[in-house]
Motif scaffolding. Structure first.
Motif, mmCIF file in Angstrom:
data_model
loop_
_atom_site.group_PDB
_atom_site.id
_atom_site.type_symbol
_atom_site.label_atom_id
_atom_site.label_comp_id
_atom_site.label_asym_id
_atom_site.label_seq_id
_atom_site.Cartn_x
_atom_site.Cartn_y
_atom_site.Cartn_z
ATOM 1 N N VAL A 385 0.868 -1.040 0.065
ATOM 2 C CA VAL A 385 0.068 0.162 -0.043
ATOM 3 C C VAL A 385 0.901 1.343 -0.063
ATOM 4 N N LEU A 386 0.562 2.201 -0.890
ATOM 5 C CA LEU A 386 1.122 3.492 -0.800
ATOM 6 C C LEU A 386 0.264 4.447 -0.024
ATOM 7 N N ARG A 387 0.765 5.017 1.209
ATOM 8 C CA ARG A 387 0.036 6.046 1.767
ATOM 9 C C ARG A 387 0.570 7.345 1.531
ATOM 10 N N PRO A 388 -0.496 8.548 2.070
ATOM 11 C CA PRO A 388 -0.181 9.773 1.925
ATOM 12 C C PRO A 388 1.248 10.102 2.556
ATOM 13 N N GLY A 389 2.124 10.960 1.811
ATOM 14 C CA GLY A 389 3.325 11.320 2.165
ATOM 15 C C GLY A 389 4.460 10.563 1.837
ATOM 16 N N GLY A 390 4.158 9.382 0.734
ATOM 17 C CA GLY A 390 5.141 8.770 0.326
ATOM 18 C C GLY A 390 5.604 7.533 1.249
ATOM 19 N N ARG A 391 4.677 7.290 2.373
ATOM 20 C CA ARG A 391 4.763 6.164 3.151
ATOM 21 C C ARG A 391 4.303 5.066 2.502
ATOM 22 N N ALA A 392 5.168 3.792 2.352
ATOM 23 C CA ALA A 392 4.617 2.775 1.685
ATOM 24 C C ALA A 392 4.816 1.436 2.800
ATOM 25 N N GLU A 393 3.961 0.487 2.653
ATOM 26 C CA GLU A 393 4.075 -0.540 3.513
ATOM 27 C C GLU A 393 3.694 -1.793 2.761
ATOM 28 N N ALA A 394 4.579 -2.974 3.185
ATOM 29 C CA ALA A 394 4.444 -4.107 2.227
ATOM 30 C C ALA A 394 4.301 -5.242 3.214
ATOM 31 N N TRP A 395 3.318 -6.294 2.990
ATOM 32 C CA TRP A 395 3.330 -7.712 3.576
ATOM 33 C C TRP A 395 3.966 -8.792 2.838
ATOM 34 N N VAL A 396 4.924 -9.526 2.883
ATOM 35 C CA VAL A 396 5.391 -10.434 1.737
ATOM 36 C C VAL A 396 5.930 -11.604 2.610
ATOM 37 N N PRO A 397 5.675 -12.766 1.986
ATOM 38 C CA PRO A 397 6.321 -14.000 2.216
ATOM 39 C C PRO A 397 7.565 -13.863 1.736
ATOM 40 N N SER A 398 8.605 -13.616 2.339
ATOM 41 C CA SER A 398 9.847 -13.248 1.585
ATOM 42 C C SER A 398 10.758 -13.788 2.513
ATOM 43 N N GLN A 399 12.181 -14.159 1.484
ATOM 44 C CA GLN A 399 13.621 -14.596 2.689
ATOM 45 C C GLN A 399 14.127 -13.501 2.636
ATOM 46 N N SER A 400 13.689 -12.167 2.327
ATOM 47 C CA SER A 400 14.733 -10.981 2.840
ATOM 48 C C SER A 400 13.787 -9.753 3.076
ATOM 49 N N ILE A 401 13.958 -9.024 3.973
ATOM 50 C CA ILE A 401 13.144 -7.854 4.371
ATOM 51 C C ILE A 401 13.740 -6.922 3.804
ATOM 52 N N VAL A 408 10.088 -2.550 -3.331
ATOM 53 C CA VAL A 408 9.153 -1.541 -3.192
ATOM 54 C C VAL A 408 9.588 -0.334 -3.906
ATOM 55 N N PHE A 409 10.737 0.070 -3.590
ATOM 56 C CA PHE A 409 11.182 1.352 -4.386
ATOM 57 C C PHE A 409 11.094 1.199 -5.744
ATOM 58 N N ARG A 410 11.658 0.078 -6.103
ATOM 59 C CA ARG A 410 11.980 -0.244 -7.738
ATOM 60 C C ARG A 410 10.562 -0.318 -8.531
ATOM 61 N N GLY A 411 9.463 -1.036 -7.718
ATOM 62 C CA GLY A 411 8.157 -1.097 -8.285
ATOM 63 C C GLY A 411 7.253 0.230 -8.183
ATOM 64 N N MET A 412 7.914 1.129 -7.417
ATOM 65 C CA MET A 412 7.009 2.530 -7.326
ATOM 66 C C MET A 412 7.968 3.541 -8.278
ATOM 67 N N GLY A 413 8.783 3.123 -8.902
ATOM 68 C CA GLY A 413 9.498 3.965 -9.770
ATOM 69 C C GLY A 413 10.555 4.809 -9.109
ATOM 70 N N TRP A 414 11.024 4.456 -7.839
ATOM 71 C CA TRP A 414 11.894 5.100 -7.218
ATOM 72 C C TRP A 414 11.249 6.820 -6.837
ATOM 73 N N ALA A 415 10.098 6.999 -7.164
ATOM 74 C CA ALA A 415 9.602 8.355 -6.714
ATOM 75 C C ALA A 415 8.463 8.340 -6.043
ATOM 76 N N GLY A 416 8.248 9.259 -5.285
ATOM 77 C CA GLY A 416 6.822 9.318 -4.616
ATOM 78 C C GLY A 416 7.031 8.652 -3.168
ATOM 79 N N VAL A 417 8.218 7.971 -2.994
ATOM 80 C CA VAL A 417 8.283 6.923 -1.846
ATOM 81 C C VAL A 417 9.379 7.557 -1.112
ATOM 82 N N ASP A 418 9.222 7.812 0.214
ATOM 83 C CA ASP A 418 10.272 8.080 1.089
ATOM 84 C C ASP A 418 11.067 6.891 1.388
ATOM 85 N N PRO A 419 12.276 6.859 1.296
ATOM 86 C CA PRO A 419 12.810 5.361 1.540
ATOM 87 C C PRO A 419 13.052 5.042 2.761
ATOM 88 N N ALA A 420 13.168 6.334 3.645
ATOM 89 C CA ALA A 420 13.051 5.969 5.166
ATOM 90 C C ALA A 420 11.542 5.552 5.750
#
Lengths: 772, 176
Positions: A385-401, A408-420
């Protein structure tokens, strides 16, 4: 859920440990135990007494252990929590629960792998610098059977430090010196006065005390938890269907997506012929082309998304790969063995001279292994989910957080998301086997989420995409040659493998610079056999690129090379007319640790004792992921070619054992995983496309096909090795060697058998023609 | 039952029937439910997406893997191949409805006791299949169980424990 560790803590520990690691890497220390453990400072946060990055205590006695590794069935949450409980003197009971942290703290990182690479090694300075760079952003990943090896030291130190702080708080409360106090049963005791204080009552005071610089760890003789089987912390919820796997994530206002990828890898979307029609399907909200490589449909339910996706009429670009078949790829491998320019991994002694000797007894054979899929039971999925202010949150069965966050950065085109401001949650994983180190599904879900801001999007690949449009274990072909000396043992050993480089395939997807395939040890691992006494030895590989993406796959190169090399050892033994176990005994004369494992499995399996008619045995071994595994497979080959594996015996030396039950389970599971691949697994290409799509044509053994597995752990006090992958490596060769013993025909091509479905979902495995 | 069932009922009762939709009334895990569904949808999708019961898992969506196994009127079915419309008037039991409050079903306890799982994804389907296997009278021996539990794939390879757990629970269920 507890609050995040404060930003201040994150930055401070990041700076401190980054410096330490740099010194360790440059100074050539390169060994985990020499890396200081940072992130041990605690604080009180509401109801939580956060003792350090690994353990939080609660007023009611609950102990939450943060385990920064993915639980995918291997029991790692239990094993690593045991280390903390041991050092803290907390009984391993229901009070203890485990969480995968959402913070990316340097102390959680996968140090051993990063520090294990030296600039002068074949992978070269590029990889070394790359790994140095990513070490400034901690790489937290679960793989390479390295979780226990990585966290064995830090998590015990974290437990010991917390205990030290609790003792100090207890001493202050009781007004006595720390030296008069002891700990047991999650409490501090003062024997002289008969007083005791539970940790829960001391936690708030203890958490704000300074952690010790170098807390003393318990000696082995005082261990009460390590080395003794403990209940798996994740199992009780799993029998009730309660754990949230990625596929189970439900969020308010969530949208669902399904997807179609290019049928021929690398081709692009030219156009969607019926986009308007698909958009008009019930409750469809979006049809999206993702990076020209796939088309996703977003709808109110997954079923609607998938139903609409099934109607997509996508025109894909033409490609040279459109004509590629499995046979063509195999021919390329064969050509590369003949005329390629191999990279030399190992060259000890003069192999060429040994081969040139007139009248030398030469044994020579060529082996083949196909592409195979992972086929995790839980298909690839991610919710973002992409929330206001460029905050993104992900829930994933993954081997690496860490990799999830980058995706998530890559998929959102490296823009509009605050990496922190990207928060990732690692859910339960329905199997992983290396597949969930890949994050393309996360990037795709993030891409879709960015198109629907404020609404979580859950993307689930249908099974057909998961098997037919995925990442695969490389196919491989190898030529092995040995010159036998007068004693029948190899005087020279020469192995040449042709395969697609795993590191290059992964690198081309994930790194700005595509790494060279030269020196990719994942291609050649398993061919060197360094523990065998081989006077002259050469290992080489030729990289054969293809359009098929290759990914990490449980035991990687060992999954085929150990089949090649251990089958070949058997061929040498046969040429020398020596029993395969006696032959290995001779080869291991100077490797007592390995010899002990062979002796155990020989005794366990009754090697040499007569067998019932129609049964035979085969043996194989491997040393990988810091552990040694030897297996003996019993097979039955019937007159009409049906092959069954009723029993497998396994002896394993994994160094110091944390949770014996988990080691046994990993051997059982690894053996079945490897047996599946040995007997029946392959994906094939026709017109550039993977032909298999679901469990009807990428078959799995059923309960009726599963062997009895007997595992014995060989005691060791060496540091812990890995358990997740070593069990996979030797089983294929053991079965092949047993088939040879039964039939006199040497199987050199995987899979060994063809699967026929009979009755209600049962399988009959029949020897492939060239082996029968 | 988890949240979702009640909400779905309320919505179905309030809103006019959507075009092409149908209403199904059934007993799920002992509770009456009334849901509005697309008549083409599978029982698995309705359980997971409409009723919020995510214990039954989607593995293959083609009846190949058994991860979606639930009981309809006490008999095991692959819920991915069962039309949701077919449960009208019937009783459905999923993994969430198997235990008696806090007391685990003997099969659930046996799966814990015998470590009969690793990742746990196939486990709800394995347990529902194993309970049915016992009820059918097919859990009488270590040789017979594999024959009747072969519709459920376990990719992690916990098969040895599954046989042991099924045999153990069968004795405790008094029907083995």
């Amino acid at each position: 859920m507890t609050k995040l560790l404060s930003r201040r803590t994150f930055l401070l520990t990041g700076a401190a440990l980054g410096g330490t690691a740099l010194v360790a890497a440059l100074g050539g220390l390169g060994y985990l135990a020499t890396v200081d453990v940072d992130g041990l400072g605690g604080f009180v946060d509401g109801d939580d007494a956060v003792m350090n990055a690994f353990v939080t205590l609660h007023d009611d006695g609950r102990v939450v252990v943060k385990v920064p590794r993915t639980e995918m069935g291997q029991g790692i949450h239990t094993g690593l929590a045991m280390l903390v409980a041991e050092e803290m003197d907390i009984p391993f009971d229901e009070r203890i629960s485990v969480e995968h942290p959402v913070e990316l703290l340097p102390v959680y990182a996968h140090w051993a792998q990063m520090l294990g690479v030296r600039p002068e090694e074949p992978q070269g300075p590029v990889t070394w610098i790359g790994r140095r760079l990513i070490s400034s952003i901690p790489l937290i990943t679960t793989g390479a059977s390295a979780s226990t090896l990585n966290l064995w030291h830090p998590m015990r130190v974290a437990g010991a430090a917390a205990r030290h702080m609790l003792l100090a708080a207890g001493a202050a409360r009781l007004g006595v010196p720390v030296a008069e106090l002891t700990t047991s049963d999650a409490a501090v005791h003062h024997a002289a006065s008969g007083r005791s204080i539970p940790y829960a009552d001391l936690a708030r005071q203890a958490a704000v005390l300074a952690p010790p610089d170098r807390p003393a760890l318990k000696p082995r003789s005082e261990w009460r938890i390590i080395g003794r089987s403990q209940r798996r912390v994740d199992i009780p919820a799993k029998v009730k269907g309660e754990p949230v796997f990625g596929i189970d994530v439900v969020l308010p206002d969530m949208l669902h997506a399904s997807i179609r990828h290019a049928p021929v890898f690398g081709t692009r979307v030219v156009r969607i012929a019926n986009e308007a029609e698909v958009r008009a399907e019930p409750d469809v909200l979006d049809v999206a082309i993702i990076e020209d490589r796939s088309v996703a449909v977003v709808a109110r339910s997954w079923w609607q998304a998938e139903t609409a996706a099934a109607r997509l009429d996508v025109e894909w670009s033409a490609s040279e790969a459109d004509a590629v078949s499995s046979d063509a790829l195999d021919a390329r491998l064969a050509d590369a063995l003949e005329g390629g320019e191999p990279y030399i991994h190992v060259e000890d002694g003069d192999v060429g001279a040994a081969l040139a000797v007139d009248g030398a007894r030469v044994v020579q054979a060529t082996y083949v292994a196909p592409l195979v899929a992972h086929a995790c039971m839980e298909s690839m999925n991610a919710t973002v989910v992409l929330r206001p202010g460029g905050r993104a949150e992900a829930w994933v069965p993954s081997q690496s957080i860490s990799l999830t966050r980058w995706a998530v950065f890559r998929g959102m085109g490296w823009a509009g998301v605050d990496p922190a401001e990207v928060v990732s949650h690692i859910t339960m994983n329905g199997g992983a086997f290396g597949r969930r180190t890949e994050t393309e599904v996360v990037a795709e879900a993030a891409f879709l989420a960015a198109r629907h801001p404020g609404r979580p999007v859950k993307l689930l690949w249908p099974r057909e995409e998961d098997i037919g449009r995925a990442m695969y274990r490389s196919h491989a072909r190898a030529g092995l040659t040995a010159v036998l000396g007068a004693d029948g043992l190899p005087a020279a050993w020469d192995a040449l493998v042709a395969a697609q480089s795993l590191m290059q395939s992964i690198g081309s997807r994930t790194l700005p610079i595509t790494p060279s395939p030269d020196g990719d040890r994942l291609t050649a691992e398993g061919l060197e056999k360094p523990y065998y006494a081989l006077p002259a030895r050469r290992v080489r590989s030729v990289h054969v690129p293809s359009h098929v993406p290759i990914g990490l796959w449980r035991s990687n190169g060992f999954s085929f090379n150990t089949f090649f090399a251990e089958s070949f050892v058997d061929e040498c033994a046969a040429a020398a007319e020596t029993d395969p176990v006696d032959y290995r005994r001779a080869l291991l004369a100077r490797s007592p640790r390995h010899l002990a494992v062979i002796e155990r499995v020989a005794a366990l399996s009754g090697w040499g004792a007569p067998m019932a008619a129609g049964r035979s045995r085969g043996i194989a071994m491997e040393h990988c992921f810091e552990s040694i595994v030897a297996v003996v497979a019993e097979v039955i080959v019937t007159g009409d070619g049906e092959v069954r594996v009723p029993r497998v015996f396994c002896a394993v030396d994994v160094g110091t054992v944390v949770n014996p039950d988990a080691v046994v389970a990993q051997m059982e599971g690894g053996i079945l995983f490897g047996l599946t691949t040995a007997l029946i697994s392959r994906v094939t290409l026709s017109d550039g496309r993977i032909e298999q799509s679901n469990f009807h044509d990428f078959t799995m053994p059923r309960l009726a096909n599963a062997p009895e597995v007997v595992v014995e752990i060989v005691p060791s006090e060496l540091p812990p090795g890995g358990a997740g992958e070593p069990g996979v490596a030797p089983i294929a060769a053991a079965v092949g060697n047993a088939i040879f013993a039964a039939t006199g025909t040497r199987p050199r091509s995987l899979p060994l058998a063809l699967a026929e479905t009979t009755g209600a979902g049962r399988l009959r495995t029949v020897l492939a023609a060239e082996a029968g | 039952m988890r949240a979702g069932g009640a909400a779905a009922q309320g919505e179905a009762a309030r809103s006019p029937l959507r075009q092409g939709a149908t209403v199904v009334r059934a007993t799920v895990n002992g509770e009456s439910v009334e849901v509005e569904i697309d008549p083409r949808s599978s029982l698995l999708d309705v359980l997971r997406e409409t009723l919020g019961l995510t214990g039954a898992k989607k593995g293959c969506d083609h009846g190949q893997c058994g991860a979606c196994t639930v009981h309809v009127d006490g008999r095991r079915v692959a819920s991915c191949l069962t039309l949701a419309a077919k449960i009208d008037g019937r009783e459905v039991t999923t993994i969430e409805g198997l235990s008696d409050g806090d007391t685990l079903h003997p099969m659930q306890q046996a799966f814990i006791d015998h470590d009969a799982l690793q990742c746990g994804y196939c486990t709800p389907g394995q347990i529902m299949a194993a309970v049915a296997c016992v009820a059918e009278g097919n859990a009488t021996s270590p040789e017979r169980i594999p024959e009747y539990m072969s519709g459920n794939i376990c990719r992690c390879g916990a098969y040895v424990g599954i046989v042991a757990a099924t045999l153990d629970a069968a004795a405790k269920m008094g029907e083995g």
